[in-house]
Design an enzyme around this catalytic site. Structure first.
Site, PDB file in Angstrom:
ATOM      1  N   GLN A 228       0.815  -1.214   0.000  1.00  0.00           N
ATOM      2  CA  GLN A 228       0.000   0.000   0.000  1.00  0.00           C
ATOM      3  C   GLN A 228       0.850   1.266   0.000  1.00  0.00           C
ATOM      4  O   GLN A 228       0.343   2.357   0.215  1.00  0.00           O
ATOM      5  CB  GLN A 228      -0.937   0.008   1.221  1.00  0.00           C
ATOM      6  CG  GLN A 228      -1.868  -1.177   1.282  1.00  0.00           C
ATOM      7  CD  GLN A 228      -2.898  -1.099   2.397  1.00  0.00           C
ATOM      8  OE1 GLN A 228      -3.968  -1.668   2.298  1.00  0.00           O
ATOM      9  NE2 GLN A 228      -2.588  -0.406   3.468  1.00  0.00           N
ATOM     10  N   ASN A 257      -3.760   2.842  -0.276  1.00  0.00           N
ATOM     11  CA  ASN A 257      -3.502   2.837   1.159  1.00  0.00           C
ATOM     12  C   ASN A 257      -4.817   2.806   1.929  1.00  0.00           C
ATOM     13  O   ASN A 257      -5.458   3.837   2.153  1.00  0.00           O
ATOM     14  CB  ASN A 257      -2.679   4.065   1.561  1.00  0.00           C
ATOM     15  CG  ASN A 257      -2.243   3.990   3.016  1.00  0.00           C
ATOM     16  OD1 ASN A 257      -2.512   3.010   3.716  1.00  0.00           O
ATOM     17  ND2 ASN A 257      -1.567   5.029   3.485  1.00  0.00           N
ATOM     18  N   ASP A 284       2.841  -7.410  11.291  1.00  0.00           N
ATOM     19  CA  ASP A 284       3.319  -6.113  10.829  1.00  0.00           C
ATOM     20  C   ASP A 284       4.531  -6.277   9.930  1.00  0.00           C
ATOM     21  O   ASP A 284       5.269  -7.274  10.021  1.00  0.00           O
ATOM     22  CB  ASP A 284       3.676  -5.216  12.014  1.00  0.00           C
ATOM     23  CG  ASP A 284       2.470  -4.478  12.561  1.00  0.00           C
ATOM     24  OD1 ASP A 284       1.395  -4.565  11.948  1.00  0.00           O
ATOM     25  OD2 ASP A 284       2.596  -3.798  13.599  1.00  0.00           O
ATOM     26  N   ASP A 286       7.109  -4.062   9.902  1.00  0.00           N
ATOM     27  CA  ASP A 286       8.312  -3.494  10.525  1.00  0.00           C
ATOM     28  C   ASP A 286       8.704  -4.255  11.784  1.00  0.00           C
ATOM     29  O   ASP A 286       8.941  -3.667  12.839  1.00  0.00           O
ATOM     30  CB  ASP A 286       8.111  -2.007  10.822  1.00  0.00           C
ATOM     31  CG  ASP A 286       6.883  -1.740  11.684  1.00  0.00           C
ATOM     32  OD1 ASP A 286       6.017  -2.623  11.801  1.00  0.00           O
ATOM     33  OD2 ASP A 286       6.786  -0.631  12.236  1.00  0.00           O
ATOM     34  N   ASP A 396      -7.862  -4.474  15.591  1.00  0.00           N
ATOM     35  CA  ASP A 396      -7.490  -5.730  16.243  1.00  0.00           C
ATOM     36  C   ASP A 396      -8.249  -5.940  17.550  1.00  0.00           C
ATOM     37  O   ASP A 396      -8.710  -7.048  17.835  1.00  0.00           O
ATOM     38  CB  ASP A 396      -5.976  -5.807  16.467  1.00  0.00           C
ATOM     39  CG  ASP A 396      -5.384  -4.533  17.065  1.00  0.00           C
ATOM     40  OD1 ASP A 396      -6.150  -3.669  17.553  1.00  0.00           O
ATOM     41  OD2 ASP A 396      -4.147  -4.395  17.043  1.00  0.00           O
ATOM     42  N   HIS A 420       9.521  -5.181  17.762  1.00  0.00           N
ATOM     43  CA  HIS A 420       8.777  -4.118  17.077  1.00  0.00           C
ATOM     44  C   HIS A 420       9.120  -2.789  17.733  1.00  0.00           C
ATOM     45  O   HIS A 420       9.523  -2.741  18.898  1.00  0.00           O
ATOM     46  CB  HIS A 420       7.272  -4.416  17.209  1.00  0.00           C
ATOM     47  CG  HIS A 420       6.374  -3.575  16.353  1.00  0.00           C
ATOM     48  ND1 HIS A 420       6.074  -2.271  16.656  1.00  0.00           N
ATOM     49  CD2 HIS A 420       5.685  -3.862  15.215  1.00  0.00           C
ATOM     50  CE1 HIS A 420       5.245  -1.794  15.738  1.00  0.00           C
ATOM     51  NE2 HIS A 420       4.997  -2.727  14.846  1.00  0.00           N
TER      52      HIS A 420
END
Length: 661
Positions: A228, A257, A284, A286, A396, A420
């Site tokens: 995205q 996005n 995720d 990252d 979530d 993270h």
């Protein structure tokens, strides 16, 4: 019956000393001074903090060269090492509470004359008990088997083992926790992995990490990457290696996005339609993952008594032994996510190990798990639908609450984790994310709160709004009002807003001074003020509770007074992010305030006319929520199944799915 491997001994292949404490521990166990309670109130937590200060790490360490392989560790002659650690202790209470497993077998293979293995278990209050031990034979080798019951672990507790090097170095070649299970549970499930990305390099490195792990390969069906970002993930210099590692298991899906919820919903939809994987794992982009954690999550899900969402924990990417929250709940009265009161929001396991912290031995039951790592059974998705179209925030947590109402629990499972960027390094309550925070929290409360008008939520919303107003954060206050008006417009507008609301929000907030960020401090006028601080008091001084209450009462009144003349042109103060609290900002007519990430700052200016207008609209919209809460709640609940259905998401995603055909 057949034997299933539940967990095996693992070690960090990268030999990173920063994470060693999560795998093997040379420290002694010194239990907290908190004798009767486990972090359940302020007094208990203060006792624990005192214990931490008094008994910090001794500095004992395990040299990286002691790691022989992914599963083997050398214990030096006379050295005692404990595997009562995050990744190698066995979370017995979780297996007892949520799965069919009633007994486990620990098998440890050791070489080295005179070396010993001792097995321990803990109670929910952290007290350890010796269970069994064994010593290598005269030939210096031993394969020891320990039969262990899960019966004593109703409220909490772990199993683990310590190894002592004897007359020579010992090598712990392997250790496995197994259980006999019914034949129908003999085969492990598989998972699709759904990764939403706008970070090409980070995502590509994660993909390669997943693809390179041979042990993980049988558990991975398809890896969906919802791209995205403005820069394609396929353009990363690291992508070719990732593509080679995953081969035909990788699918990159390019779309606009749509935020995390739009990306994960696409992954859930693709997994559901494909229908070949047992689970869909939200992850995720990252993060650095521990691949073994994915295997453990799948195994736990396979053996759960009912379809169960299995989440992982989050460790800090910057302080890699620091755990960020051992579980998350939604406080029912405030309707706010939080760490349970008998736990800590963060804990450094290198400073104080698992065996020494009482609170880590009590099982934490949760309401949801963050989608930085969260395994969802396909049956759950099929029955309760996909993510709400919320862009980011609360997707979530709402999903966990929705699943719970349908009888599907969430378990945040020890031994499954990622590294993270921690939430504590961000302040997303005052930037563009403020809109999504407030709107989505209201939506989730309308859907799931069991208290009239969401309990304390509307009162807390007014309090937060006034705090932003007296802090001269007018862009944030405006975004929060925009959020409330969008909620009042009804649930069916959520899909319509999804593709463009971020752009709308960013364009709108740019008109306000407090949202205009500058990296160069010289972009701002110099600090000048008409009067020096009263009695030379520093802005960093911590106010008393009494003075804060007085400030809370007087600050809104002060906002109605004319602004000081110099403040129209010059800031009266420069405040670092850590000191930019409402009770400090409320004293000034202008201020340069730095952002939490340390990269920029903004100029805040008090505007009495704007304050009056915002206050009037704030009171009006909250009064409307107070009147219409029940009807609005019913409208959202009635629409939930429709707006989270695969059909609704297919329509929203059509502009991108059609282009792929």
């Amino acid at each position: 019956m057949t034997t299933r491997l539940l967990q095996r001994q693992i070690l960090p292949l990268d030999r990173d000393t920063d994470v060693m404490a999560l795998y093997v521990d040379p420290e002694e166990a010194r239990l907290d001074a908190d004798k009767y309670q486990v972090g359940g109130n302020r007094a208990a937590k203060e006792l624990n903090q005192a214990a931490i200060r008094q008994t910090t790490s001794t500095g004992a360490s395990v040299h990286p060269d002691q790691i022989e392989s992914r599963t083997a560790l050398r214990v030096l002659q006379g050295q005692r090492l404990s595997f009562g650690t995050y990744f190698n202790a066995f979370p017995a209470s979780y297996w007892r509470r949520w799965t069919h497993v009633t007994d486990v077998t620990l098998t440890v293979s050791v070489t080295g004359k005179g070396s010993s293995v001792t097995v321990y278990k803990s109670m929910a209050n952290g007290r350890a008990q010796r269970v069994a031990s064994a010593t290598t034979d005269s030939e210096g080798s031993g394969r020891f088997t320990f039969e262990l019951s899960l019966t004593p672990f109703v409220d909490g507790g772990w199993y683990w083992y310590d190894v002592v090097g004897g007359d020579e170095d010992a090598v712990v070649e392997s250790a496995e926790w197994t259980a006999d299970v019914p034949e129908e549970l003999a085969e492990h499930g598989t998972t699709d992995i759904a990764i939403t990305t706008i970070l090409p390099d980070f995502c590509s490195k994660l993909l390669k990490q997943i693809g390179d792990d041979d042990d993980l390969a049988p558990y991975v069906d398809t890896v969906f990457v919802m791209d995205q970002g403005s820069k394609p993930v396929t353009g990363s210099e690291f992508f070719p290696a990732a593509e080679k590692a995953l081969g035909d298991r990788l699918r990159v899906l390019v779309q606009g996005n749509l935020g995390g919820s739009g990306g994960y919903a696409r992954g859930q939809l693709e997994s559901l339609r494909k229908g070949t994987a047992t689970y869909a794992l939200m992850m995720d982009d990252d993060v650095v993952c521990e691949p073994e954690g994915i295997i453990r999550a799948v195994t736990f899900g396979d053996l759960a008594k009912r379809p169960t969402i299995v989440g992982g924990h989050m460790f800090s990417l910057y302080s890699r032994s620091r755990l960020h929250s051992f579980g998350e709940i939604i406080h029912p009265w405030r309707f706010w996510w939080m760490t349970p009161l008998d736990a800590y929001p963060e804990w450094d396991l290198a400073a104080r190990n698992l065996r020494s912290a009482r609170w880590l031995h009590k099982r934490q039951d949760v309401d949801f798990n963050g989608w930085f790592m969260c395994l969802i059974p396909r049956r759950v998705i099929d029955e309760i639908g996909l993510s709400l179209p919320l862009f980011i925030k609360w997707d979530d947590s709402e999903y966990g609450l929705r699943a719970k109402e349908h009888g599907f629990p969430t378990v945040t499972f020890p031994g499954a984790a990622v590294w993270h960027v921690p939430w504590s390094d961000k302040n997303d309550a005052v930037d563009w994310q403020a809109y999504f925070h407030h709107r989505n929290r209201l939506v989730a409360a309308l859907l799931h709160s069991r208290y009239p008008r969401g309990g304390r939520m509307l009162r807390e919303s007014v309090n937060h709004q006034i705090a932003h107003l007296v802090s001269m954060q007018y862009s944030t206050a405006e975004l929060r009002l925009m959020a409330m008006e969008d909620v009042l417009a009804g649930p069916r507008g959520l899909h319509e807003l999804l593709p463009h609301r971020l752009a709308d929000v960013n364009a709108f907030r740019k008109q306000f001074s407090d949202a205009q960020l500058h990296a160069d401090p010289d972009d701002f006028p110099p600090v000048r003020r008409e009067k020096p601080p009263r009695k030379g008091k520093s802005d960093s001084e911590v106010p008393t509770r009494r003075s804060m209450l007085i400030t809370a009462g007087l600050a809104p009144i002060r906002q109605l007074r004319p602004r000081r003349k110099l403040a129209a042109e010059f800031p009266e103060v420069e405040l670092p992010a850590m000191d930019a609290r409402w009770f400090r900002l409320a004293r000034y007519d202008s201020a340069v305030v730095s952002m939490n990430d340390g990269t920029s700052a903004a100029l805040y200016r008090r505007d009495p006319a704007h304050f009056r207008d915002l206050m009037r609209r704030t009171l009006a919209v909250h009064a409307r929520f107070h009147r219409e809460w029940d009807a609005l709640s019913a409208e959202y609940r009635d629409a939930l199944a429709e707006i989270t259905s695969p059909e609704a998401w297919e329509e929203t995603l059509r502009p991108w799915t059609e282009s792929e055909e």
